[in-house]
Design an enzyme around this catalytic site. Structure first.
Site, PDB file in Angstrom:
ATOM      1  CB  CYS A 397     123.399 -37.725  63.327  1.00  0.00           C
ATOM      2  SG  CYS A 397     122.693 -38.108  64.907  1.00  0.00           S
TER       3      CYS A 397
HETATM    4  N1  CIR Z   1     123.830 -35.275  66.143  1.00  0.00           N
HETATM    5  C1  CIR Z   1     124.357 -36.445  66.476  1.00  0.00           C
HETATM    6  O1  CIR Z   1     123.861 -37.143  67.358  1.00  0.00           O
HETATM    7  N2  CIR Z   1     125.487 -36.832  65.846  1.00  0.00           N
HETATM    8  C2  CIR Z   1     126.088 -38.127  66.042  1.00  0.00           C
HETATM    9  C3  CIR Z   1     127.577 -38.020  66.092  1.00  0.00           C
HETATM   10  C4  CIR Z   1     128.251 -39.389  66.212  1.00  0.00           C
HETATM   11  C5  CIR Z   1     129.775 -39.246  66.288  1.00  0.00           C
HETATM   12  N3  CIR Z   1     130.425 -40.579  66.238  1.00  0.00           N
HETATM   13  C6  CIR Z   1     130.207 -38.520  67.563  1.00  0.00           C
HETATM   14  O2  CIR Z   1     130.462 -39.222  68.564  1.00  0.00           O
HETATM   15  O3  CIR Z   1     130.286 -37.294  67.544  1.00  0.00           O
END
Ligand code: CIR
EC number: 3.5.3.6
Length: 407
Positions: A397
């Protein structure tokens, strides 16, 4: 025009260049009341989060990966004053600023700063107490709201995986599900249009931020030069998947198939990469709940059209067929233990970043899954994770590959 400087045709090819964002003050510009809207489950301690992120970057640079930072590229892309002015207008227009007087004060604040400081302030958000009270105060400017910010922080920026995604030599410039994350995609738009590294290059756009359906990079995986896996998820719409498939097929890239996995629409599974990542040519980490049978749509190129077939199949069967393998190894998060698996998946135990085939970066806190990866012959580079994981994202991520070697 120069050829595209981007090339990513797999999840596991040796990583050559990657985009990160070092967490800034935005991750502490959070209050318990704002966490839900800003997509956080707790409030990170910035000093430690930065130490953890620096450890992540060092794992990559020690292995010869070029690490680029979003904040640096954004500042370099906004050197030109006219471009900077347009960026500020777009940023304010999408920032839901309460009143014209506040907007004017923010414009003056941002444009009065050196460009790098301006970028940092825009990312960090501006508290209402930090905005000089201008003369012309409209009713909206005077109205007290329970939001302590004149313009919201962008705490999710360190999850550079999501606002845009490199596929082949092009990108999807994404339209995010939530307002708080959609503003993040403005940085990428200006970087690809105005940064010297990209502006005079032919970079195909598979998706654009003004589309009306949602697409987020955590749902976009590149299984091989011929096949993509896209999640239809809490954050990505089926229409977006078909749109990107059509554009990629029409462009003559190597991709022939897009597999659309319809996964449970829940926060723990917000993106496909929170339950499924590729760690080697024939090895994957998965969360037990998506072993299947899953509803999978195969979108294939048929001349200038897209042919769609639906099936209910196990992930294993779909992967073996798509990748032409006799067998695949599915490494279950925490070995499917009924307690360890949901705990470690919640803290992104299935969200690995491959830096070469069979070599991945993982969070230290997911030690059960990490041990099982090692037992399956995977080299794990373990990074500290206590503060970064509070944002609900892992090493994949927090990274957007720009160049990988062919596999
Ligand atoms: N690719 C991913 O799984 N990204 C994580 C994003 C976490 C962020 N707090 C969200 O809720 O979008």
């Amino acid at each position: 025009m120069r050829p595209s400087p981007l090339m990513v045709s797999s999840e596991i090819g040796r990583l050559r260049s990657v985009l990160l964002h070092r967490p800034g003050k935005e991750v502490e510009n959070l209050t318990p009341d704002l966490m839900d809207r800003l997509l956080f489950d707790d409030i990170p301690y910035l000093e430690i989060a930065r130490q953890e992120h620096d450890a992540f970057a060092k794992i990559l640079t020690d292995r010869g990966v070029e690490v680029l930072y979003l904040e640096d590229l954004a500042a370099e892309a906004l050197e030109d004053r006219e471009v900077r002015g347009r960026f500020v207008e777009d940023f304010l227009a999408e920032g839901h600023i309460p009143g014209e007087g506040t907007k004017a004060a923010l414009r003056e604040l941002f444009l009065g700063l050196p460009v790098r400081e301006m970028v940092d302030r825009m990312m960090a958000g501006v508290r209402r107490t930090e905005v000089p009270q201008g003369r012309s105060r409209s009713l909206a400017d005077r109205l007290d709201t329970d939001n302590p910010f004149a313009v919201d922080p962008l705490p999710n920026l360190y999850f550079t995986r999501d606002p845009f995604a490199t596929i082949g030599t092009g990108i999807t410039l994404n339209h995010m599900r939530t307002e708080t994350r959609n503003r993040e995609t403005l940085f990428a738009q200006y970087i690809f249009r105005h940064h010297p590294r990209f502006r005079d290059c032919t970079i195909p756009l598979w998706f654009d931020r003004h589309e009306t359906t949602s697409l987020e990079g955590g749902d976009e995986l590149i299984l091989s030069p011929e096949a993509l896996a896209i999640g239809i998820s809490q954050r990505t719409d089926a229409a977006s998947v078909e749109m990107l498939a059509r554009r990629i097929f029409q462009d003559g890239q190597t991709f022939q198939t897009v597999l659309a996995f319809n996964i449970p629409k829940k926060r723990a599974f917000m993106h496909l990469d929170t339950v499924f990542t590729m760690v080697d040519r024939d090895k994957f980490t998965i969360h037990p709940e998506i072993e299947g049978p899953l509803q999978v749509f195969s979108l294939t190129r048929r001349g200038q059209d897209v042919h769609i077939e639906e099936e209910h199949a196990t992930l294993e069967d779909v992967l073996k067929r798509t990748l032409g393998l006799d067998r695949v190894t599915l490494i279950r998060c925490a070995g499917s233990d009924p307690v360890d698996a949901p705990r470690e998946q919640w803290n992104d135990g299935s969200n690995t970043l491959a830096i070469a085939p069979g070599e991945v970066v993982v969070y230290s806190r997911n030690y059960v899954t990490n041990r099982i990866l090692q037992e399956n012959g995977i080299t794990t580079h373990v990074m500290p994770s206590s503060e970064l994981s509070r944002g609900r994202g892992g090493p994949r991520c927090m990274s957007m590959p720009l160049v990988r070697d062919a596999v």
